[in-house]
Design a protein around this motif. Structure first.
Motif, PDB file in Angstrom:
ATOM      1  N   GLY A 139       0.974  -1.149   0.156  1.00 50.62           N
ATOM      2  CA  GLY A 139      -0.196  -0.076   0.045  1.00 50.62           C
ATOM      3  C   GLY A 139       0.834   1.258   0.190  1.00 50.62           C
ATOM      4  O   GLY A 139       2.071   1.282   0.512  1.00 50.62           O
TER       5      GLY A 139
ATOM      6  N   TRP B 103      -3.035   1.019  -3.903  1.00 49.30           N
ATOM      7  CA  TRP B 103      -2.455  -0.470  -3.526  1.00 49.30           C
ATOM      8  C   TRP B 103      -2.102  -1.157  -4.617  1.00 49.30           C
ATOM      9  O   TRP B 103      -2.608  -1.197  -5.744  1.00 49.30           O
ATOM     10  N   HIS B 104      -1.519  -2.431  -4.525  1.00 43.10           N
ATOM     11  CA  HIS B 104      -1.275  -3.015  -5.603  1.00 43.10           C
ATOM     12  C   HIS B 104      -2.294  -4.006  -5.811  1.00 43.10           C
ATOM     13  O   HIS B 104      -2.725  -4.990  -4.926  1.00 43.10           O
TER      14      HIS B 104
ATOM     15  N   ALA C  16       1.950  -0.013  -6.107  1.00 44.63           N
ATOM     16  CA  ALA C  16       1.072   0.740  -5.181  1.00 44.63           C
ATOM     17  C   ALA C  16       1.404   2.288  -5.341  1.00 44.63           C
ATOM     18  O   ALA C  16       0.446   3.196  -5.426  1.00 44.63           O
TER      19      ALA C  16
END
Length: 341
Positions: free
Chosen positions: A30, A45-46, A54
């Motif tokens: 994040g 975020w990813h 992110a």
């Protein structure tokens, strides 16, 4: 310069954002962007393999130039490699970010080095902020990166006198309903669940993660059977929605294959002999011991031979949590760091 209160708050937010991403081959990460005055201006975020990392996800929310002079708060060191996406360190530099605060270093030599690149370009970098919380979030991914195998949790249930079954072999149920519900919740958090053929043949477990009403939870672990004995054609595990895999007993080879399948978190539930094998081979990262206030006596120990012959060889653990579940206790422990007392 040490991290400010606003940066600590932003890191807590970044850790919460990271949990929105899927757990798998890639780490959950994040990011929060703060203005020079310390106000949140973007976050991200990813969301999974192939999607923006992110930091880039957060930067994409801003107009060109809006991140100049900002501080980036990230749960993991910004990457420094070209994969499906470009290096996050480069994206932060291009955006004009003045300061980067992150929790833990990237242990992957193929993607680490972002902090060094940022510092070399004149960006102020602070690391180690809320590192313990970030390690807890990424424990399984970090184990894969550092040790080349999945993170292993070994679980068993026992009486106060350390027995897993009565003299006639019966073992259901040592613990009460709250403890069993907790086990199913933790099964759902794992990528794979491991039992030995002894447990499989004796108990015929379904190896599913179930709600209290018996329905299947949305997330299910892959069943793994250790041992050379054949799995019966009518075994409950054959009806598991994910099927099952079986290994003859070489833990190293089994864990390597599971890693290659994308398994990062293994939940070992398979009886005293299997639990002992993971302890003996020193591939257990966490222990969950459910203790019921009951006595059975006899020889049905919860843990078999782990190769310890003297007190000096004892496998020392660090108790990290104790939780009461109805009448039972859950003890959570991890191997003690060498040198600890």
């Amino acid at each position: 310069m040490t991290a400010t209160t606003a940066e600590h708050d932003a890191m807590r937010r970044a850790l919460a954002l990271a949990l929105r991403g899927p757990r798998g081959v890639n780490p959950q990460v994040g990011a929060v962007l703060l203005s020079p005055e310390g106000h949140v201006i973007a976050e991200g975020w990813h969301r999974g393999a192939g999607t923006p990392h992110a930091e880039v996800a957060a930067l994409s929310q801003l107009e060109s130039g809006a991140a100049r002079g900002a501080t980036a708060i990230v749960t993991l060191e910004p990457c420094n490699h070209h994969g499906r996406t470009g290096p996050c360190a480069e994206a932060l530099l291009e955006a004009g970010v003045a300061r980067v605060v992150y929790a833990i270093d990237d242990p992957n030599p193929g993607s680490s080095g972002g902090a060094e690149r940022l510092r070399a370009a004149g960006v102020e970098v602070e690391s180690g902020v809320l590192a313990d919380e970030a390690h807890a979030l990424l424990d399984s991914w970090l184990t894969v990166q550092r040790l080349g195998r999945p993170h292993v949790t070994v679980k068993w249930a026992q009486t106060l006198d350390g027995r897993a079954a009565a003299a006639d072999g019966t073992s259901q149920w040592i613990t009460g309903a709250p403890a069993r519900a907790d086990v199913h919740r933790r099964r759902a958090q794992a990528d794979a669940i491991v039992v030995g053929t002894g447990t499989l043949l004796a108990d015929d477990p379904a190896l599913t993660a179930r709600a209290e009403d018996g329905s299947l939870l949305p997330a299910q672990p892959l069943p793994v059977v250790l041992g050379e004995r054949a799995v019966p054609g009518d075994a409950a595990v054959r009806r598991h929605p994910l099927g099952f895999v079986q290994y003859p007993g070489d833990l190293g080879a089994a864990l390597t294959d599971l890693r290659d399948r994308g398994v990062h978190r293994v939940f070992v539930e398979g009886g005293p002999a299997v639990a002992a094998s993971f302890v003996r081979e020193r591939v257990a990262d966490e222990f969950l011991v459910y203790v019921a206030p009951a006595l059975l006596g006899g020889d049905m120990l919860a843990l078999r031979d782990i190769g310890v012959t003297s007190i000096g060889e004892a496998v020392r653990l660090t108790l990290t949590d104790v939780e009461r579940l109805g009448d039972d206790l859950l003890l959570v422990a991890s191997p003690a760091i060498e040198g600890d007392t």
